[in-house]
Design a protein around this motif. Structure first.
Motif, PDB file in Angstrom:
ATOM      1  N   THR B 273      28.377  30.778  66.785  1.00  0.00           N
ATOM      2  CA  THR B 273      29.280  29.857  67.443  1.00  0.00           C
ATOM      3  C   THR B 273      30.617  30.535  67.746  1.00  0.00           C
ATOM      4  N   ILE B 274      31.132  31.299  66.785  1.00  0.00           N
ATOM      5  CA  ILE B 274      32.426  31.948  67.001  1.00  0.00           C
ATOM      6  C   ILE B 274      32.302  33.038  68.065  1.00  0.00           C
ATOM      7  N   LEU B 275      31.209  33.787  67.989  1.00  0.00           N
ATOM      8  CA  LEU B 275      30.995  34.870  68.956  1.00  0.00           C
ATOM      9  C   LEU B 275      30.939  34.311  70.372  1.00  0.00           C
ATOM     10  N   GLY B 276      30.284  33.180  70.536  1.00  0.00           N
ATOM     11  CA  GLY B 276      30.142  32.607  71.875  1.00  0.00           C
ATOM     12  C   GLY B 276      31.403  31.883  72.304  1.00  0.00           C
ATOM     13  N   GLY B 277      32.016  31.164  71.402  1.00  0.00           N
ATOM     14  CA  GLY B 277      33.196  30.381  71.757  1.00  0.00           C
ATOM     15  C   GLY B 277      33.126  29.012  71.120  1.00  0.00           C
ATOM     16  N   VAL B 278      33.980  28.795  70.104  1.00  0.00           N
ATOM     17  CA  VAL B 278      33.966  27.522  69.382  1.00  0.00           C
ATOM     18  C   VAL B 278      34.428  26.398  70.305  1.00  0.00           C
ATOM     19  N   GLY B 279      33.754  25.277  70.237  1.00  0.00           N
ATOM     20  CA  GLY B 279      34.200  24.102  70.971  1.00  0.00           C
ATOM     21  C   GLY B 279      33.756  24.083  72.415  1.00  0.00           C
ATOM     22  N   THR B 280      33.151  25.167  72.881  1.00  0.00           N
ATOM     23  CA  THR B 280      32.636  25.158  74.244  1.00  0.00           C
ATOM     24  C   THR B 280      31.174  24.775  74.219  1.00  0.00           C
ATOM     25  N   LEU B 281      30.657  24.388  75.374  1.00  0.00           N
ATOM     26  CA  LEU B 281      29.263  23.969  75.409  1.00  0.00           C
ATOM     27  C   LEU B 281      28.325  25.160  75.520  1.00  0.00           C
ATOM     28  N   LEU B 282      28.677  26.095  76.397  1.00  0.00           N
ATOM     29  CA  LEU B 282      27.776  27.224  76.637  1.00  0.00           C
ATOM     30  C   LEU B 282      27.897  28.293  75.562  1.00  0.00           C
ATOM     31  N   GLY B 283      29.076  28.413  74.975  1.00  0.00           N
ATOM     32  CA  GLY B 283      29.360  29.495  74.043  1.00  0.00           C
ATOM     33  C   GLY B 283      28.325  29.681  72.949  1.00  0.00           C
ATOM     34  N   PRO B 284      28.017  28.621  72.179  1.00  0.00           N
ATOM     35  CA  PRO B 284      27.068  28.794  71.080  1.00  0.00           C
ATOM     36  C   PRO B 284      25.715  29.332  71.526  1.00  0.00           C
ATOM     37  N   VAL B 285      25.250  28.895  72.694  1.00  0.00           N
ATOM     38  CA  VAL B 285      23.952  29.391  73.177  1.00  0.00           C
ATOM     39  C   VAL B 285      24.045  30.880  73.452  1.00  0.00           C
ATOM     40  N   LEU B 286      25.160  31.289  74.086  1.00  0.00           N
ATOM     41  CA  LEU B 286      25.343  32.719  74.366  1.00  0.00           C
ATOM     42  C   LEU B 286      25.433  33.509  73.071  1.00  0.00           C
ATOM     43  N   GLY B 287      26.206  32.988  72.109  1.00  0.00           N
ATOM     44  CA  GLY B 287      26.361  33.676  70.830  1.00  0.00           C
ATOM     45  C   GLY B 287      25.025  33.855  70.133  1.00  0.00           C
ATOM     46  N   ALA B 288      24.202  32.789  70.143  1.00  0.00           N
ATOM     47  CA  ALA B 288      22.881  32.862  69.520  1.00  0.00           C
ATOM     48  C   ALA B 288      22.047  33.937  70.190  1.00  0.00           C
ATOM     49  N   ALA B 289      22.100  33.982  71.518  1.00  0.00           N
ATOM     50  CA  ALA B 289      21.294  34.960  72.244  1.00  0.00           C
ATOM     51  C   ALA B 289      21.750  36.375  71.906  1.00  0.00           C
ATOM     52  N   ILE B 290      23.076  36.583  71.837  1.00  0.00           N
ATOM     53  CA  ILE B 290      23.578  37.935  71.555  1.00  0.00           C
ATOM     54  C   ILE B 290      23.110  38.387  70.170  1.00  0.00           C
ATOM     55  N   ILE B 291      23.262  37.514  69.167  1.00  0.00           N
ATOM     56  CA  ILE B 291      22.895  37.924  67.804  1.00  0.00           C
ATOM     57  C   ILE B 291      21.401  38.180  67.694  1.00  0.00           C
ATOM     58  N   LYS B 292      20.595  37.321  68.282  1.00  0.00           N
ATOM     59  CA  LYS B 292      19.139  37.514  68.185  1.00  0.00           C
ATOM     60  C   LYS B 292      18.711  38.763  68.946  1.00  0.00           C
ATOM     61  N   TYR B 293      19.421  39.036  70.050  1.00  0.00           N
ATOM     62  CA  TYR B 293      19.096  40.245  70.808  1.00  0.00           C
ATOM     63  C   TYR B 293      19.370  41.482  69.955  1.00  0.00           C
ATOM     64  N   PHE B 294      20.535  41.489  69.310  1.00  0.00           N
ATOM     65  CA  PHE B 294      20.860  42.620  68.438  1.00  0.00           C
ATOM     66  C   PHE B 294      19.828  42.760  67.337  1.00  0.00           C
ATOM     67  N   GLU B 295      19.511  41.644  66.683  1.00  0.00           N
ATOM     68  CA  GLU B 295      18.615  41.686  65.531  1.00  0.00           C
ATOM     69  C   GLU B 295      17.253  42.239  65.929  1.00  0.00           C
ATOM     70  N   ASN B 296      16.757  41.852  67.094  1.00  0.00           N
ATOM     71  CA  ASN B 296      15.387  42.227  67.450  1.00  0.00           C
ATOM     72  C   ASN B 296      15.287  43.513  68.246  1.00  0.00           C
ATOM     73  N   ILE B 297      16.250  43.771  69.122  1.00  0.00           N
ATOM     74  CA  ILE B 297      16.125  44.949  69.981  1.00  0.00           C
ATOM     75  C   ILE B 297      16.817  46.160  69.351  1.00  0.00           C
TER      76      ILE B 297
END
Lengths: 448, 379
Positions: B273-297
């Motif tokens: 949530t913090i990585l994407g942007g707290v309080g925004t709608l799109l931010g958490p989704v982006l943050g989740a994608a970035i972390i999962k991308y790092f973890e897997n790729i």
């Protein structure tokens, strides 16, 4: 128009007819052939290389084992591709591999980190199967992970060659048609230890178990308990400890006042290093209880752990699947090429992973296809020799390898920093064999 | 705090979001992430983070124990597969119900405090749940081994009994098997629906009330308004989101393990949530994608891949670069993530969304000057 049948015309007509007939008779066989060469996941037939997936713990309490497994896998790939000195390819019998990859295809690999967590391991294995197109997944240094990945591989229709996993469950109640294990298991450890324990420590002992809290710990505790209770030992208590606990002092303090005179550590990896070190520093081994010397037993021993525990392992009994000091040709060949590559001898984890990779490759070569259904059928009941454990059989009923088991003792006077385990007894296969039905479970179908 | 927004702008954003999610398999392909398992994780953890943001982003209550609800959702879903049916609808339904109940209980107790005390309380509850799942409740959770399906589970609602030697059936939606791509599209549709609901909540009077709690709860109390029901509702809603995400994890991969409830998992969603942007709608989704991308790729890159990547360089430079780079990939992916997180928090406290806003302002400053808010804009 006169319709005259000429000789030439008749011949042409007959030839054409024969041609059609021939086509007609060829076509069905063509279709039948296609039907036989069924589709399966990640068929490498149209690719120049075959990819294997090495899924090992690179972090967490079993990271040391994982690192050694990865070394062995890389060595196996080298040998399969005809590089290096060939290692066990020179000693394995029967051998179909030619040192030119598998079925003429170069062997490539991808790696992943299981983190010793089922979720992470499955995510990593899925990536290998879905993205990297691997034909076989192998690895793991935890039975919890092995069982989880094995179930996934059954679903996906990709063969899983288990690495170091010692729980009875892997080829017992959680066995799968697509999963194979070369490593021995808790039952065999218990059966092999029994007679030695009787000789060394007698029949009147009180045992206290500390057990890693997951399926491997449970089955090891159960198997050892069954063995020791059959000897006449009494089990004082069996306490579960979390994996990766680090500090075991809160579990060891109660042992001091429990009246037990034997501590059995059903731990592995860094857990065993920590619990054993702490048990020794608490002075357990200098104690006298019930008029006997206090003893510690580690059912599953490995050289890597012995290295971590230092002097504390001297004189401690346990079992192991393989040790680098064995003198047979297969072990020697493997130790030699591993040593040349990395500068130190391989662990039992490295050995089983190396052997598993070769066994898979050899089965593909024997079956003449990468189709997992045919490869599974080739591996089931496969008898082989020259891979470090003497004559070995992949039992068809549960996909468990049956071979001799080593009872070892921490070396009192090591001649080098790697010469830590001394083989007490090579327990023959017949003594550790069991009926496959005792653990229940079902292999499942050949077709995923 | 909030940039002026209109329903029309929201609708445009929502449609763009939906299209972007559904076309993930196409545009993730060049990034090497176009395979079902990773994209399923994007959608599932995106949903988890969207739900978490309803609590953290709107009310400012930082829960450090949301993974507990994720785990509860997973366990319930797997039990539903075992006992009732391999159909995913009951599994998801019960997953949401039980996690909602859990959230109600934990929220009722934890919300008596705010700030750091609230965070610690939720963390304590989550660790309790984790330890319960890990050892005490082993008959229900199967401890470290994890809860798995078995050949002879009852599955009382499934019409045909287990076929002898037929293997374990797959999770399905009325016959459509939820593995691979169908599984991803199902998760994607759920994410889009969840995103839409979160958007409506944020824009509703209820959402305004939650934002008011965040900006000054004392003032609200002094006006005679009881904020507890609002915060509790937000807590339960975000708990249900987490339970939904957890049951979707079980849908795409029918297995539940205690490590899903560990504090690291709770921390992960905060990071997302913090990585994407707290309080925004799109931010958490982006943050989740970035972390999962790092973890897997990133975690899958090993030295041979690096050698291939830098292969065009002379040997001594190549080896040097490989040695440096290998610290940050493979098992070192945590390090890369940590560096990225630090850089973000220091230079872009508003996360990816703030980065986007700054870029937009630099290039389109004239058009947006009138509408742009000084702080992190809301999409």
């Amino acid at each position: 128009m006169k319709s005259i049948i000429t000789r030439r015309g008749l011949l042409k007509g007959t030839a054409a007819g024969a041609g059609v007939a021939a086509l007609g008779s060829v076509a069905p066989t063509h279709f039948i052939k296609n039907a036989w060469a069924e589709e399966f996941r990640n068929d490498p037939t149209n690719k120049s290389a075959i990819t294997l997936g090495f899924n090992v713990p690179q972090s967490g309490p079993y990271a040391d084992e994982g690192a050694d497994e990865l070394r062995a896998y890389k060595l196996a790939v080298k040998h399969l591709n005809g590089e290096g000195d060939g290692g066990m390819l020179n000693t394995m019998k029967p051998l179909s591999l030619k040192g030119n990859g598998i079925l003429g295809k170069k062997v490539e690999y991808v790696t992943g980190d299981t983190q010793t967590k089922s979720d992470a391991a499955r995510a990593s294995a899925k990536r290998m199967m879905e993205k990297d197109g691997v034909s076989m997944v192998t690895g793991g240094s935890s039975s919890g992970v092995a069982v989880a990945v094995q179930a996934l591989c059954q679903e996906m229709g990709v063969i899983f060659m288990a690495g170091l996993t010692h729980s009875n469950d892997t080829t017992g109640k959680d066995k799968r048609r697509y999963g194979f294990r070369h490593f021995f298991n808790s039952y065999m450890s218990g059966a092999a230890l029994g007679p030695v324990l009787k000789d060394e420590y007698g029949t009147e002992r009180r045992a206290y178990h500390l057990t890693a809290d997951y399926n491997w710990g449970y089955t090891t505790e159960e198997s050892v308990k069954n063995t020791t209770e059959a000897l006449g030992w009494e089990t004082v208590a069996a306490v579960r400890t979390p994996v990766g606990a680090g500090d075991f002092s809160q579990y060891i303090t109660p042992v001091l006042n429990s009246g037990a005179d034997v501590l059995i550590l059903n731990h592995y990896g860094k857990d065993m290093v920590n619990s054993l070190t702490q048990a020794v520093s608490f002075g357990l081994r200098d104690k006298q209880v019930n008029g006997k010397n206090f003893e510690i037993i580690v059912p599953l021993f490995s050289r890597l752990m012995a290295q971590g525990a230092g002097d504390n392992i001297k004189g401690i009994l346990g079992t192991t699947n393989w040790n680098w000091s064995l003198q047979d040709a297969g072990s020697q060949a493997f130790v030699k090429s591993f040593g040349q590559e990395y500068g130190f001898p391989p662990s039992q984890a490295a050995h089983t992973c190396y052997v598993q990779t070769l066994l898979y490759a050899n089965a593909c070569e024997m079956a003449g296809t990468f189709n997992p259904v045919e490869v599974i059928k080739t591996l089931e009941g496969f008898n082989f020799d020259g891979m470090g454990n003497g004559p070995t059989e992949y039992r068809a009923a549960d996909h468990q390898c049956f071979k001799d088991v080593l009872v070892v003792r921490g070396n009192e006077n090591p001649s080098s920093q790697f010469d830590l385990l001394q083989v007490v007894q090579q327990v023959p296969r017949s003594q550790v064999e069991y009926d496959p039905s005792i653990f229940g479970g079902e292999l499942g179908p050949y077709k995923a | 705090m909030i940039a002026p927004t209109t329903p029309r702008k929201d609708m445009v954003m929502f449609i763009v979001f939906a299209i972007a999610i559904l076309t993930l398999p196409i545009w993730m392909a060049p990034l090497g992430g176009s395979y079902p398992d990773l994209l399923q994780k994007f959608a599932i953890f995106g949903l988890f983070a969207v739900g978490f943001n309803i609590l953290f982003g709107l009310t400012g209550y930082l829960s450090f124990g949301h993974a507990a609800f994720l785990g509860v959702g997973s366990y319930t879903a797997v039990w539903s597969f075992k006992l009732l049916s391999m159909n995913i609808l009951p599994a998801i339904f019960f997953g949401m119900i039980t996690s909602g109940l859990f959230a109600l209980i934990i929220g009722y107790v934890s919300l008596r405090r705010s700030g750091i005390y609230f965070s610690i309380l939720t963390l304590a509850f989550a660790q309790m749940s984790y330890n319960l799942a890990y050892s005490v409740l082993t008959p229900i959770t199967y401890g470290e081994t994890g809860l798995q399906l078995a050949q002879y589970d009852p599955r009382i609602l499934d019409a045909q009994a287990t076929v002898e030697g037929g293997g374990i059936p797959l999770t399905n939606l009325f016959g459509l098997e939820m593995q691979g791509w169908p599984g991803f599209y199902f998760c994607a549709v759920v994410l889009i629906i969840g995103f839409y609901i979160a958007m409506r909540i944020t824009r509703s009077p209820f959402g305004m009330m939650l934002l008011a709690v965040k900006s000054n709860q004392n003032r609200m109390n002094y006006t005679g308004l009881n904020t507890r029901p609002y915060t509790l509702a937000a807590f339960v809603i975000s708990g249900i989101y987490a339970g939904l995400a957890g049951s979707l994890m079980a849908v795409t991969d029918p297995l539940a393990g205690a490590e899903r409830m560990q504090w690291t998992a709770s921390g992960e969603v905060v990071l997302m949530t913090i990585l994407g942007g707290v309080g925004t709608l799109l931010g958490p989704v982006l943050g989740a994608a970035i972390i999962k991308y790092f973890e897997n790729i990133f975690s899958a890159i090993n030295e041979s891949v690096l050698h291939a990547f830098f292969g065009f360089l002379p040997d001594f430079i190549e080896n040097g670069l490989v040695n440096v780079a290998s610290l940050f990939v493979g098992k070192g992916w945590h390090l890369t993530l940590g560096v990225l997180f630090m850089v973000m928090v220091i230079f872009l406290p508003g996360g990816v969304i703030e980065a986007y806003d700054r870029i937009r302002k630099r290039f389109f400053s004239k058009e947006t000057r009138s509408s742009a808010a000084p702080q992190a804009g809301d999409d």
